[in-house]
Design a protein around this motif. Structure first.
Motif, PDB file in Angstrom:
ATOM      1  N   ASN A 145       0.821  -1.209   0.000  1.00 20.81           N
ATOM      2  CA  ASN A 145       0.000   0.000   0.000  1.00 20.81           C
ATOM      3  C   ASN A 145       0.861   1.268   0.000  1.00 20.81           C
ATOM      4  O   ASN A 145       0.393   2.353   0.343  1.00 20.81           O
ATOM      5  N   ASN A 146       2.151   1.098  -0.343  1.00 21.20           N
ATOM      6  CA  ASN A 146       3.088   2.223  -0.475  1.00 21.20           C
ATOM      7  C   ASN A 146       3.333   2.963   0.830  1.00 21.20           C
ATOM      8  O   ASN A 146       3.583   4.166   0.853  1.00 21.20           O
ATOM      9  N   ASP A 147       3.258   2.236   1.953  1.00 16.00           N
ATOM     10  CA  ASP A 147       3.544   2.812   3.260  1.00 16.00           C
ATOM     11  C   ASP A 147       4.982   2.508   3.666  1.00 16.00           C
ATOM     12  O   ASP A 147       5.585   1.541   3.195  1.00 16.00           O
ATOM     13  N   LYS A 148       5.521   3.311   4.550  1.00 12.28           N
ATOM     14  CA  LYS A 148       6.866   3.079   5.086  1.00 12.28           C
ATOM     15  C   LYS A 148       6.787   2.146   6.294  1.00 12.28           C
ATOM     16  O   LYS A 148       5.786   2.138   7.006  1.00 12.28           O
ATOM     17  N   VAL A 149       7.865   1.398   6.522  1.00 12.36           N
ATOM     18  CA  VAL A 149       7.917   0.496   7.669  1.00 12.36           C
ATOM     19  C   VAL A 149       9.225   0.707   8.428  1.00 12.36           C
ATOM     20  O   VAL A 149      10.312   0.723   7.831  1.00 12.36           O
ATOM     21  N   GLY A 150       9.120   0.877   9.746  1.00 10.14           N
ATOM     22  CA  GLY A 150      10.291   0.968  10.611  1.00 10.14           C
ATOM     23  C   GLY A 150      10.143  -0.001  11.768  1.00 10.14           C
ATOM     24  O   GLY A 150       9.046  -0.515  12.028  1.00 10.14           O
ATOM     25  N   VAL A 151      11.241  -0.271  12.463  1.00 17.15           N
ATOM     26  CA  VAL A 151      11.235  -1.264  13.539  1.00 17.15           C
ATOM     27  C   VAL A 151      12.038  -0.771  14.734  1.00 17.15           C
ATOM     28  O   VAL A 151      13.074  -0.116  14.568  1.00 17.15           O
ATOM     29  N   ILE A 152      11.546  -1.096  15.927  1.00 17.53           N
ATOM     30  CA  ILE A 152      12.327  -0.946  17.155  1.00 17.53           C
ATOM     31  C   ILE A 152      12.376  -2.312  17.825  1.00 17.53           C
ATOM     32  O   ILE A 152      11.333  -2.901  18.119  1.00 17.53           O
ATOM     33  N   PHE A 153      13.592  -2.840  18.033  1.00 16.78           N
ATOM     34  CA  PHE A 153      13.783  -4.050  18.828  1.00 16.78           C
ATOM     35  C   PHE A 153      14.038  -3.615  20.263  1.00 16.78           C
ATOM     36  O   PHE A 153      14.836  -2.707  20.507  1.00 16.78           O
TER      37      PHE A 153
END
Length: 289
Positions: free
Chosen positions: A117-125
């Motif tokens: 859907n053309n969204d950005k993805v980020g992560v916090i471990f």
């Protein structure tokens, strides 16, 4: 610990499975569940019978002496943040897979749904502190990098601190995001930090647990170890009071988690390691649409 070849093989397996689910099941549901910021002007076209007269572009109509209507489209450009519990308790599992395996697949499905859907993805471990931050980006290569990190990352600490993780995120995230917090939620208090996060962001908790987190089988005298503290002790699982106390401890954590999300206005899913997460996610998306 997996070697490089095993990690790449596992990444490929997860990509095939979760990308297939995204393409055939979740893409439409995800789009409907998480709306964009609003509607933006896209183009004009000829007026057709039945079009809303309120959408007529009178300037263009006057210029060409023929009715035209404005077409609007949804502004998406959303940011999805995955807050992932990497503490030692997440490696526990006695059924089809451990909690870390399930969390990895859930993250992959959510990430592939987002980029479709053309969204950005980020992560916090996180563990009992912030372990690693992966800034939000788009693209398949970015998602495959996230999956590799989920499979290979070794946290520096063993404990869990959801409150401090949410505090870090609340201070670091300036833009409203869709936030998935994935954990077994078996330790600590985090109500105040969750309240703040839920006001600023679209907050969803995913509680992942194993059947043996919830109950002990009556198998006699066994030695048990706390995965996060390392403390060990011998317990008699044939003693009904011991099993009841164990179940009561789990129930207390589960009820605190449920109440915390309810009070904050955030949403909560609960998925067991031997359950079908596809059905759980689909039900969640459809209920939000």
């Amino acid at each position: 610990m997996l070697d490089t070849a095993e990690i790449l093989k596992k990444v490929r397996q997860i990509e095939i499975k979760t990308k297939g689910l995204t393409n055939h099941i979740f893409a439409g549901e995800y789009h409907s569940a998480f709306k964009g910021r609003g509607m933006s002007f896209s183009e004009v076209r000829d007026y057709h019978f039945g079009d809303d007269v309120r959408s007529i572009d009178w300037n263009v109509t006057a210029r060409f002496n023929h009715p035209f209507v404005k077409i609007f489209e949804e502004e998406r450009e959303l940011t999805v943040m995955l807050l992932v519990d990497m503490s030692e308790s997440s490696s526990f599992g006695t059924q089809k897979r451990d909690k870390r395996d399930l969390i990895t697949e859930l993250c992959a499905v959510l990430a592939f749904s987002a980029i479709k859907n053309n969204d950005k993805v980020g992560v916090i471990f996180f563990s009992d502190g912030m372990e690693k931050y992966i800034p939000p980006k788009k693209g398949k290569s970015h998602i495959l990098f996230i999956i590799r990190e989920l499979l290979s990352f070794t946290p520096k600490r063993k404990g869990t601190n959801i409150k401090e993780t949410l505090r870090f995120f609340n201070n670091a995230a300036k833009k409203r995001s869709i936030v998935f917090l994935l954990s077994d939620f078996l330790s600590g208090e985090y109500q105040d930090a969750l309240n703040i996060a839920a006001k600023r962001h679209d907050m969803v908790g995913i509680q992942v647990y194993d059947q043996r987190d919830r109950e002990l089988p009556p198998v006699g005298l066994i030695q048990v170890a706390d995965a996060e503290t390392g403390a060990t002790q011998w317990i008699d699982t044939t003693d009904r009071r011991v099993r009841q106390y164990y179940e009561h401890q789990f129930a207390q954590h589960a009820q605190y988690c449920k109440n915390a999300f309810m009070k904050s206005g955030a949403e909560l899913m609960t998925i067991r390691t031997d359950e079908d997460y596809v059905k759980a996610l689909q039900t969640f998306f459809l209920n939000r649409a």
